[in-house]
Design a protein around this motif. Structure first.
Motif, PDB file in Angstrom:
ATOM      1  N   ARG A  17      13.522 -13.816 -34.361  1.00  0.00           N
ATOM      2  CA  ARG A  17      12.493 -14.553 -34.658  1.00  0.00           C
ATOM      3  C   ARG A  17      11.065 -14.233 -34.003  1.00  0.00           C
ATOM      4  O   ARG A  17      10.082 -14.462 -34.748  1.00  0.00           O
ATOM      5  N   GLY A  18      11.237 -13.495 -32.988  1.00  0.00           N
ATOM      6  CA  GLY A  18       9.944 -13.170 -32.200  1.00  0.00           C
ATOM      7  C   GLY A  18       9.734 -11.572 -32.685  1.00  0.00           C
ATOM      8  O   GLY A  18       8.543 -11.154 -32.028  1.00  0.00           O
ATOM      9  N   GLY A  19      10.317 -11.155 -33.652  1.00  0.00           N
ATOM     10  CA  GLY A  19       9.766  -9.671 -33.878  1.00  0.00           C
ATOM     11  C   GLY A  19      10.681  -8.726 -32.826  1.00  0.00           C
ATOM     12  O   GLY A  19      11.284  -9.288 -31.979  1.00  0.00           O
ATOM     13  N   GLN A  20      10.634  -7.324 -33.062  1.00  0.00           N
ATOM     14  CA  GLN A  20      11.203  -6.639 -32.095  1.00  0.00           C
ATOM     15  C   GLN A  20      10.334  -5.457 -31.586  1.00  0.00           C
ATOM     16  O   GLN A  20       9.665  -5.048 -32.413  1.00  0.00           O
ATOM     17  N   ASP A  21      10.267  -4.992 -30.567  1.00  0.00           N
ATOM     18  CA  ASP A  21       9.639  -3.933 -30.154  1.00  0.00           C
ATOM     19  C   ASP A  21      10.768  -3.178 -29.437  1.00  0.00           C
ATOM     20  O   ASP A  21      11.241  -3.456 -28.277  1.00  0.00           O
ATOM     21  N   TRP A  22      10.917  -1.929 -29.899  1.00  0.00           N
ATOM     22  CA  TRP A  22      11.867  -1.000 -29.543  1.00  0.00           C
ATOM     23  C   TRP A  22      11.570  -0.164 -28.488  1.00  0.00           C
ATOM     24  O   TRP A  22      12.415   0.497 -27.842  1.00  0.00           O
ATOM     25  N   ALA A  30       5.301  -8.349 -30.294  1.00  0.00           N
ATOM     26  CA  ALA A  30       5.947  -7.625 -31.389  1.00  0.00           C
ATOM     27  C   ALA A  30       5.313  -8.430 -32.701  1.00  0.00           C
ATOM     28  O   ALA A  30       5.132  -7.987 -33.525  1.00  0.00           O
ATOM     29  N   THR A  31       4.839  -9.469 -32.639  1.00  0.00           N
ATOM     30  CA  THR A  31       4.246 -10.288 -33.767  1.00  0.00           C
ATOM     31  C   THR A  31       2.880  -9.888 -33.798  1.00  0.00           C
ATOM     32  O   THR A  31       2.311 -10.145 -35.084  1.00  0.00           O
ATOM     33  N   ASP A  32       2.346  -8.958 -32.931  1.00  0.00           N
ATOM     34  CA  ASP A  32       0.994  -8.555 -33.068  1.00  0.00           C
ATOM     35  C   ASP A  32       0.705  -7.045 -33.661  1.00  0.00           C
ATOM     36  O   ASP A  32      -0.083  -6.515 -33.695  1.00  0.00           O
ATOM     37  N   GLY A  33       1.920  -6.694 -34.020  1.00  0.00           N
ATOM     38  CA  GLY A  33       2.043  -5.253 -34.954  1.00  0.00           C
ATOM     39  C   GLY A  33       1.382  -5.325 -35.962  1.00  0.00           C
ATOM     40  O   GLY A  33       1.134  -6.180 -36.749  1.00  0.00           O
ATOM     41  N   HIS A  51       0.980 -12.268 -41.985  1.00  0.00           N
ATOM     42  CA  HIS A  51       0.447 -12.178 -40.580  1.00  0.00           C
ATOM     43  C   HIS A  51      -0.713 -11.000 -41.027  1.00  0.00           C
ATOM     44  O   HIS A  51      -0.474 -10.048 -41.460  1.00  0.00           O
ATOM     45  N   THR A  52      -1.736 -11.216 -40.170  1.00  0.00           N
ATOM     46  CA  THR A  52      -3.036 -10.443 -40.362  1.00  0.00           C
ATOM     47  C   THR A  52      -3.127  -9.818 -38.763  1.00  0.00           C
ATOM     48  O   THR A  52      -3.146 -10.459 -37.905  1.00  0.00           O
ATOM     49  N   PRO A  53      -3.360  -8.584 -38.842  1.00  0.00           N
ATOM     50  CA  PRO A  53      -3.400  -7.905 -37.246  1.00  0.00           C
ATOM     51  C   PRO A  53      -4.576  -8.327 -36.659  1.00  0.00           C
ATOM     52  O   PRO A  53      -5.865  -8.432 -37.539  1.00  0.00           O
ATOM     53  N   ASN A  54      -4.425  -8.582 -35.571  1.00  0.00           N
ATOM     54  CA  ASN A  54      -5.943  -8.937 -34.950  1.00  0.00           C
ATOM     55  C   ASN A  54      -6.891  -7.922 -34.523  1.00  0.00           C
ATOM     56  O   ASN A  54      -6.349  -6.673 -34.440  1.00  0.00           O
ATOM     57  N   MET A  74      -3.669   1.711 -42.166  1.00  0.00           N
ATOM     58  CA  MET A  74      -3.065   0.789 -41.875  1.00  0.00           C
ATOM     59  C   MET A  74      -2.902  -0.392 -42.986  1.00  0.00           C
ATOM     60  O   MET A  74      -3.985  -0.342 -43.717  1.00  0.00           O
ATOM     61  N   GLU A  75      -2.081  -1.258 -43.067  1.00  0.00           N
ATOM     62  CA  GLU A  75      -1.968  -2.303 -44.061  1.00  0.00           C
ATOM     63  C   GLU A  75      -2.649  -3.494 -43.689  1.00  0.00           C
ATOM     64  O   GLU A  75      -2.607  -3.709 -42.276  1.00  0.00           O
ATOM     65  N   PRO A  76      -3.247  -4.255 -44.426  1.00  0.00           N
ATOM     66  CA  PRO A  76      -4.256  -5.286 -44.070  1.00  0.00           C
ATOM     67  C   PRO A  76      -3.064  -6.574 -43.561  1.00  0.00           C
ATOM     68  O   PRO A  76      -3.811  -7.358 -42.587  1.00  0.00           O
ATOM     69  N   GLY A  77      -1.952  -6.448 -43.539  1.00  0.00           N
ATOM     70  CA  GLY A  77      -1.255  -7.542 -43.164  1.00  0.00           C
ATOM     71  C   GLY A  77       0.362  -7.548 -43.731  1.00  0.00           C
ATOM     72  O   GLY A  77       0.555  -6.523 -44.473  1.00  0.00           O
TER      73      GLY A  77
END
Length: 595
Positions: free
Chosen positions: A328-333, A385-388, A30-33, A18-21
């Motif tokens: 703008r809210g990202g996409q979850d396919w 989607a922004t939490d990916g 953006h940093t994943p929580n 995983m990448e850090p952000g």
């Protein structure tokens, strides 16, 4: 996998690729929580503490570049096959229509037909019609079968389906549920006729297809029969023996339910042979590409591929995209991806199987969201989607496999490389011979001016738009802006910005394609025709002046996505003046399938 403490979480995330952000397109970091990281690690690891060791074939010092074709600059007619209207289809475009389109395109000097994904969907929920959310990428959608062309079909009048077929032909939008019902009825009649009286030649060909497809077809057919038996429950809720059966169990199941399973094998055999006939006709006509086929980026987690390859597919996460200008809210396919670790086992056997399935009938393929070969934006189920987070894949080893398979099938590979492109990514694609994908709407300078033809690279596909973007006419008339605002979707563009863009397009088309009015798609064809790019695709919707776009991302019921039928029937296309203008523009630019 044991519970991770907070101070070990970042280390574990790095270990699992995983990448850090990430920076979104607006420059925000953006940093994943913690929840995202924990759930992604669980999905990747399958309960293991460390990634499995996989022996990967060393990369050669000089890459074997993917198959490149014969060097000619070509054009193709882009078609959403389901949308084709004809006097003979059953309210949904089919392989009989495609055969006629191949002949038409060949007569126009085109090198091929560009197609939407033809992957198998779910016939019992046919209204979920996106070709990018497949049940299986290994098999074909039965709705594309020309049922009337099956040797054992008794005919429309004898079948009693003639009135419903006539009603479906008259529908303005595709009535997917009704089409699926009548097609299944026709296919079952054809199967009964096949069982009762197939010729020895056809029976032998069917058995040869079953033998060739092996366990993959066995699994697909059993899955479809089991799904019918246990509907509406998803496979994760089936009785325990059928959630993850081995081959011996499936062979026992097929023996016990032969007709139910053989029906789905028969359907896939028919689909395969009809699509092969289209490829053969393109070859006979000397079309260098023939069929240019799209490959969806992932699969429906409820589908056959996810059930059949649980070792290679990640459950519990979806692929998508971070926020961008248009979303703008990202996409979850909502699609399940390959696991980057297990996909590499047995020299990338799952990827090779997928390449064979999509390349077997194609002279070129487009890999949707090819960025996912390098890293995939993954979103745990239930998260926004922004939490990916981005998860890395074995990028160049995957390119090696794709290049090798492209030579085996003599198939050009185009990577849809739109979006946030990592540094060096396109250079890596070029080293391995994968072509880039250039959309004219996006090929603009910072001040809105369109880039000149010489800007475009040679090893590329160029097109004005995509299925997720406005049609040419819709863009020129700002129709898409009004539609999106009317359904509550932010179009990501002001009226002023669009007006400036339209002015810039008319200016460059006036300078570079002066023989055609700048509001006519033939001007775009003339402009793209003189670019160095090896392949240009013009959508049939743009030739026919369709105003609505095929799909508006981030909508479900607000817009009739994937439902619109072409306004002009196939039988009238031959004499369409704008098709002639486009063909003439490409001929003038020196693009022709003829050597």
């Amino acid at each position: 996998m044991r519970q991770l403490t907070d101070n070990k979480l970042a280390e574990a995330a790095q270990r699992w690729g995983m990448e850090p952000g990430y920076h979104d397109i607006f420059g925000h970091w953006h940093t994943p929580n913690s929840e995202t990281l924990t759930r992604l690690i669980t999905a990747l690891s399958g309960g293991r503490d460390h990634p499995p060791h996989v022996d990967i074939v060393p990369l050669p010092a000089e890459p074997q570049r993917a198959f490149q074709g014969d060097g000619r600059r070509l054009w193709a007619l882009g078609v959403q096959l389901y949308a084709v209207r004809s006097h003979r289809n059953w309210g949904h475009g089919d392989f009989g229509d495609l055969l006629r389109l191949v002949v038409l395109a060949g007569a126009c000097g085109a090198g091929g037909i560009g197609l939407n994904p033809l992957h198998a969907l779910f016939l019992d929920r046919a209204d979920q019609a996106s070709p990018y959310a497949p049940n299986s990428r290994l098999y074909l959608n039965p709705l594309y079968i020309d049922v009337a062309a099956i040797a054992e079909f008794p005919g429309l009048a004898a079948s009693g389906l003639d009135k419903e077929v006539a009603a479906l032909c008259a529908c303005e939008l595709i009535a997917y549920a009704r089409v699926a019902t009548v097609k299944l009825a026709g296919l079952r009649l054809a199967y009964e006729g096949f069982r009762a009286g197939a010729t020895a030649e056809r029976r032998a060909d069917f058995e040869a297809y079953r033998e060739e497809q092996g366990e993959a077809l066995l699994r697909f057919a059993c899955f479809e029969a089991l799904r019918q038996k246990h509907a509406p429950k998803p496979w994760m809720e089936w009785p325990a023996p059928w959630r993850s059966p081995d081959r011996a169990q499936l062979e026992d199941f097929r023996r016990a339910h032969r007709e139910a399973c053989e029906f789905h094998e028969f359907v896939q055999w028919v689909a395969d042979r009809q699509l092969q006939a289209c490829k053969d006709e393109a070859n006979r006509l000397g079309m260098p590409i023939g069929l240019y086929v799209d490959l969806a980026v992932g699969i429906n987690p409820d589908g056959a591929d996810a059930w059949s390859r649980q070792d290679a597919i990640m459950a519990g996460v979806s692929v998508g995209a971070p926020p961008d200008e248009f979303n703008r809210g990202g996409q979850d396919w909502g699609l399940a991806p390959f696991n980057p670790f297990t996909v590499a086992e047995n020299d990338f056997a799952p990827m090779r199987q997928l390449m064979e399935a999509v390349m077997r009938h194609a002279g070129a393929i487009r890999i949707d969201h090819v960025l996912g070969l390098n890293r995939m934006f993954m979103i745990p189920h239930g998260c926004a989607a922004t939490d990916g987070a981005y998860v890395r894949f074995p990028f160049e080893p995957l390119l090696r496999v794709i290049a090798e398979e492209s030579h085996r099938f003599q198939c050009i590979v185009i990577g849809e490389d739109l979006g946030t492109v990592p540094e060096g990514f396109r250079e890596a694609l070029a080293r391995w011979g994968l072509w880039t994908y250039r959309v004219m709407m996006f090929e603009r300078e910072g001040d809105g001016r369109f880039r000149p033809p010489e800007w475009y690279p040679a090893e590329a596909l160029a097109t004005f738009n995509t299925h997720d973007l406005p049609s040419f006419r819709g863009w020129m008339e700002s129709h898409d802006l009004r539609v999106k605002r009317g359904i509550g979707v932010d179009p990501g563009e002001t009226d002023e910005a669009r007006s400036w863009g339209q002015q810039m397009l008319r200016t460059i088309l006036g300078e570079r394609a002066a023989a055609h009015p700048p509001d006519n798609i033939a001007a775009v064809a003339a402009f793209l025709g003189v670019t160095p790019t090896r392949l240009v695709v013009i959508a049939i919707e743009d030739i026919l002046g369709e105003i609505d776009q095929i799909n508006i991302p981030a909508t479900i019921d607000e817009h009739p996505n994937w439902q619109r039928r072409l306004a002009v029937p196939l039988e009238e296309l031959e004499d369409n003046p704008d098709l002639k203008r486009v063909a003439d523009a490409f001929a003038q630019a020196g693009r022709s399938a003829r050597p």
